[in-house]
Motif scaffolding. Structure first.
Motif, PDB file in Angstrom:
ATOM      1  N   GLY A 270      -4.384   0.460  -3.392  1.00 55.15           N
ATOM      2  CA  GLY A 270      -5.055   1.633  -3.940  1.00 55.15           C
ATOM      3  C   GLY A 270      -6.225   2.073  -3.083  1.00 55.15           C
ATOM      4  N   GLU A 271      -6.978   1.100  -2.583  1.00 56.05           N
ATOM      5  CA  GLU A 271      -8.120   1.416  -1.719  1.00 56.05           C
ATOM      6  C   GLU A 271      -7.672   2.160  -0.471  1.00 56.05           C
ATOM      7  OE1 GLU A 271      -9.689  -2.432  -1.011  1.00 56.05           O
ATOM      8  OE2 GLU A 271     -10.405  -2.720  -3.064  1.00 56.05           O
ATOM      9  N   GLN A 272      -6.592   1.697   0.133  1.00 59.52           N
ATOM     10  CA  GLN A 272      -6.129   2.335   1.366  1.00 59.52           C
ATOM     11  C   GLN A 272      -5.529   3.714   1.098  1.00 59.52           C
ATOM     12  OE1 GLN A 272      -6.906   1.424   4.222  1.00 59.52           O
ATOM     13  NE2 GLN A 272      -5.661   2.754   5.524  1.00 59.52           N
ATOM     14  N   MET A 273      -4.824   3.879  -0.009  1.00 62.71           N
ATOM     15  CA  MET A 273      -4.274   5.201  -0.328  1.00 62.71           C
ATOM     16  C   MET A 273      -5.388   6.226  -0.475  1.00 62.71           C
ATOM     17  SD  MET A 273      -0.986   4.737  -2.835  1.00 62.71           S
ATOM     18  CE  MET A 273      -1.510   3.326  -3.803  1.00 62.71           C
TER      19      MET A 273
ATOM     20  N   GLN B 183      -4.753   5.230  -8.576  1.00 69.18           N
ATOM     21  CA  GLN B 183      -3.571   4.429  -8.261  1.00 69.18           C
ATOM     22  C   GLN B 183      -3.901   2.946  -8.141  1.00 69.18           C
ATOM     23  OE1 GLN B 183      -4.106   7.343  -5.972  1.00 69.18           O
ATOM     24  NE2 GLN B 183      -2.066   7.833  -5.211  1.00 69.18           N
ATOM     25  N   VAL B 184      -3.014   2.129  -8.677  1.00 67.78           N
ATOM     26  CA  VAL B 184      -3.143   0.686  -8.557  1.00 67.78           C
ATOM     27  C   VAL B 184      -1.845   0.121  -8.001  1.00 67.78           C
ATOM     28  CG1 VAL B 184      -4.770   0.556 -10.490  1.00 67.78           C
ATOM     29  CG2 VAL B 184      -2.327   0.174 -10.903  1.00 67.78           C
TER      30      VAL B 184
ATOM     31  N   ILE C  77       0.143   2.521   3.767  1.00 69.97           N
ATOM     32  CA  ILE C  77       0.274   1.282   2.991  1.00 69.97           C
ATOM     33  C   ILE C  77       1.597   0.573   3.223  1.00 69.97           C
ATOM     34  CG2 ILE C  77      -1.310   2.079   1.200  1.00 69.97           C
ATOM     35  CD1 ILE C  77       1.259   2.467  -0.574  1.00 69.97           C
ATOM     36  N   PHE C  78       2.645   1.309   3.639  1.00 71.66           N
ATOM     37  CA  PHE C  78       3.947   0.646   3.745  1.00 71.66           C
ATOM     38  C   PHE C  78       3.986  -0.344   4.893  1.00 71.66           C
ATOM     39  CE2 PHE C  78       8.490  -0.045   3.867  1.00 71.66           C
ATOM     40  CZ  PHE C  78       8.835   0.033   2.531  1.00 71.66           C
ATOM     41  N   ALA C  79       3.057  -0.234   5.818  1.00 68.62           N
ATOM     42  CA  ALA C  79       3.002  -1.196   6.918  1.00 68.62           C
ATOM     43  C   ALA C  79       2.827  -2.618   6.411  1.00 68.62           C
ATOM     44  CB  ALA C  79       1.856  -0.835   7.860  1.00 68.62           C
ATOM     45  N   ALA C  80       2.194  -2.766   5.244  1.00 72.16           N
ATOM     46  CA  ALA C  80       1.945  -4.091   4.683  1.00 72.16           C
ATOM     47  C   ALA C  80       2.981  -4.522   3.649  1.00 72.16           C
ATOM     48  CB  ALA C  80       0.554  -4.126   4.038  1.00 72.16           C
ATOM     49  N   VAL C  81       3.850  -3.610   3.253  1.00 69.52           N
ATOM     50  CA  VAL C  81       4.800  -3.928   2.173  1.00 69.52           C
ATOM     51  C   VAL C  81       5.812  -5.010   2.568  1.00 69.52           C
ATOM     52  CG1 VAL C  81       6.704  -2.987   0.780  1.00 69.52           C
ATOM     53  CG2 VAL C  81       4.518  -1.772   0.911  1.00 69.52           C
ATOM     54  N   PRO C  82       6.479  -4.921   3.732  1.00 66.54           N
ATOM     55  CA  PRO C  82       7.478  -5.953   4.051  1.00 66.54           C
ATOM     56  C   PRO C  82       6.923  -7.373   4.052  1.00 66.54           C
ATOM     57  CG  PRO C  82       7.815  -4.046   5.447  1.00 66.54           C
ATOM     58  CD  PRO C  82       6.514  -3.828   4.724  1.00 66.54           C
ATOM     59  N   TYR C  83       5.729  -7.563   4.616  1.00 64.26           N
ATOM     60  CA  TYR C  83       5.161  -8.917   4.637  1.00 64.26           C
ATOM     61  C   TYR C  83       4.768  -9.368   3.236  1.00 64.26           C
ATOM     62  CZ  TYR C  83       2.370 -12.939   6.132  1.00 64.26           C
ATOM     63  OH  TYR C  83       1.872 -14.211   6.302  1.00 64.26           O
ATOM     64  N   CYS C  84       4.291  -8.443   2.419  1.00 65.75           N
ATOM     65  CA  CYS C  84       4.002  -8.792   1.024  1.00 65.75           C
ATOM     66  C   CYS C  84       5.263  -9.267   0.328  1.00 65.75           C
ATOM     67  CB  CYS C  84       3.409  -7.586   0.296  1.00 65.75           C
ATOM     68  SG  CYS C  84       2.978  -7.913  -1.443  1.00 65.75           S
ATOM     69  N   LEU C  85       6.367  -8.578   0.560  1.00 73.97           N
ATOM     70  CA  LEU C  85       7.634  -8.992  -0.040  1.00 73.97           C
ATOM     71  C   LEU C  85       8.063 -10.368   0.462  1.00 73.97           C
ATOM     72  CD1 LEU C  85       9.601  -5.614   0.050  1.00 73.97           C
ATOM     73  CD2 LEU C  85       8.383  -6.626  -1.882  1.00 73.97           C
TER      74      LEU C  85
ATOM     75  N   ALA D 164       1.709  14.194   0.065  1.00 78.82           N
ATOM     76  CA  ALA D 164       0.763  13.088  -0.108  1.00 78.82           C
ATOM     77  C   ALA D 164       1.483  11.747  -0.143  1.00 78.82           C
ATOM     78  CB  ALA D 164      -0.050  13.290  -1.382  1.00 78.82           C
ATOM     79  N   ILE D 165       2.686  11.715  -0.699  1.00 75.88           N
ATOM     80  CA  ILE D 165       3.480  10.484  -0.717  1.00 75.88           C
ATOM     81  C   ILE D 165       3.743  10.020   0.710  1.00 75.88           C
ATOM     82  CG2 ILE D 165       5.779   9.543  -1.214  1.00 75.88           C
ATOM     83  CD1 ILE D 165       5.784  11.278  -3.760  1.00 75.88           C
ATOM     84  N   ARG D 166       4.211  10.943   1.551  1.00 79.04           N
ATOM     85  CA  ARG D 166       4.519  10.599   2.937  1.00 79.04           C
ATOM     86  C   ARG D 166       3.270  10.134   3.674  1.00 79.04           C
ATOM     87  NH1 ARG D 166       8.406  11.463   6.772  1.00 79.04           N
ATOM     88  NH2 ARG D 166       9.744  12.465   5.232  1.00 79.04           N
ATOM     89  N   GLU D 167       2.172  10.825   3.481  1.00 78.71           N
ATOM     90  CA  GLU D 167       0.936  10.476   4.185  1.00 78.71           C
ATOM     91  C   GLU D 167       0.446   9.082   3.811  1.00 78.71           C
ATOM     92  OE1 GLU D 167      -0.689  15.090   4.481  1.00 78.71           O
ATOM     93  OE2 GLU D 167      -1.434  13.728   2.920  1.00 78.71           O
ATOM     94  N   THR D 168       0.490   8.761   2.521  1.00 79.59           N
ATOM     95  CA  THR D 168      -0.029   7.461   2.111  1.00 79.59           C
ATOM     96  C   THR D 168       0.909   6.325   2.536  1.00 79.59           C
ATOM     97  OG1 THR D 168       0.956   7.750  -0.092  1.00 79.59           O
ATOM     98  CG2 THR D 168      -1.362   8.334   0.165  1.00 79.59           C
ATOM     99  N   LEU D 169       2.194   6.584   2.604  1.00 80.54           N
ATOM    100  CA  LEU D 169       3.131   5.554   3.032  1.00 80.54           C
ATOM    101  C   LEU D 169       3.090   5.344   4.547  1.00 80.54           C
ATOM    102  CD1 LEU D 169       6.224   6.481   0.825  1.00 80.54           C
ATOM    103  CD2 LEU D 169       4.809   4.430   0.599  1.00 80.54           C
ATOM    104  N   GLU D 170       3.035   6.430   5.309  1.00 79.45           N
ATOM    105  CA  GLU D 170       3.116   6.358   6.774  1.00 79.45           C
ATOM    106  C   GLU D 170       1.766   6.180   7.437  1.00 79.45           C
ATOM    107  OE1 GLU D 170       5.162   9.558   8.684  1.00 79.45           O
ATOM    108  OE2 GLU D 170       6.882   9.439   7.329  1.00 79.45           O
TER     109      GLU D 170
END
Length: 208
Positions: A111-114, A130-131, A173-181, A153-159
């Motif tokens: 949420g902080e990064q978004m 957002q949380v 934020i999606f840069a960190a999602v795979p490692y979180c998974l 905004a969805i694209r911007e926050t993900l990419e």
């Protein structure tokens, strides 16, 4: 609907994603939802392997949102759930509360990064609530992230944000999602670096 669950992966590392658009008007048919199509298109471009997607279009009702999130994690066995809509300060915006209702742990960095990304465009980004959370069962866990409501905004926050030279200036934020998974026992997800570069420590990369 739940009789078709759990979904069957075509490959052990295929990602199962739940997409939830929260909108009174879209769910009633007053206008066409844009959140789910935008998310589906983006995932198709970003992931090297097509995900399994389960989508839900629901009204701004806290109990209903929470029930949908539980269904997607507990029954559909989604690894990742992305919601869109219902994160502002109006009284009908209850997506963050419903998300926290089903959480076992919070992941506040998302949420902080978004908000950091969105603040590059509009000062009203500070109004976003957002949380992101984990929902953990004895044999399964999922990451749930609230996203903005507008496709841009969805694209911007993900990419994230890139300069004119194409270099990422503010990470999405999606840069960190795979490692979180990886860390919660999910599938090994890889991305097309031209869209978003997934970051993993060298020790966590396959073939490293």
């Amino acid at each position: 609907m739940s009789a078709t669950f759990p979904l069957q992966r075509s490959h052990p590392d295929q990602l199962i994603v739940g997409l939830v658009s929260v909108s009174d008007r879209a769910s009633s048919g007053a206008y066409q939802d844009q959140g789910i199509p935008a998310l589906s298109d983006w995932l198709g471009q970003a992931l090297t392997q097509a995900p399994l997607i389960v989508s839900r279009l629901i009204p701004d009702e806290r109990e209903g949102i929470a029930a949908t999130l539980r269904e997607l994690v507990d029954e559909a066995r989604c690894d990742l759930v992305l919601t869109t809509g219902g994160t502002g300060p109006s009284r009908r915006d209850v997506t963050p509360e419903a998300t926290l209702d089903v959480a076992t742990r919070e992941m506040p960095g998302f949420g902080e990064q978004m908000r950091q990304v969105s603040l590059k465009f509009v000062p009203t980004a500070i109004l976003s609530r957002q949380v992101a959370v984990l929902r953990e069962l004895p044999d399964h866990a999922a990451l749930i992230i609230n996203l903005p409501g507008q496709p841009k905004a969805i694209r911007e926050t993900l990419e994230g944000l890139r300069g004119d030279d194409g270099v990422v200036q503010v990470p999405g934020i999606f840069a960190a999602v795979p490692y979180c998974l990886d860390l919660i026992g999910g599938p090994y997800v890889e991305t097309h670096e031209t869209v978003v570069r997934a970051f993993r420590p060298k020790s966590a990369r396959r073939g490293a």
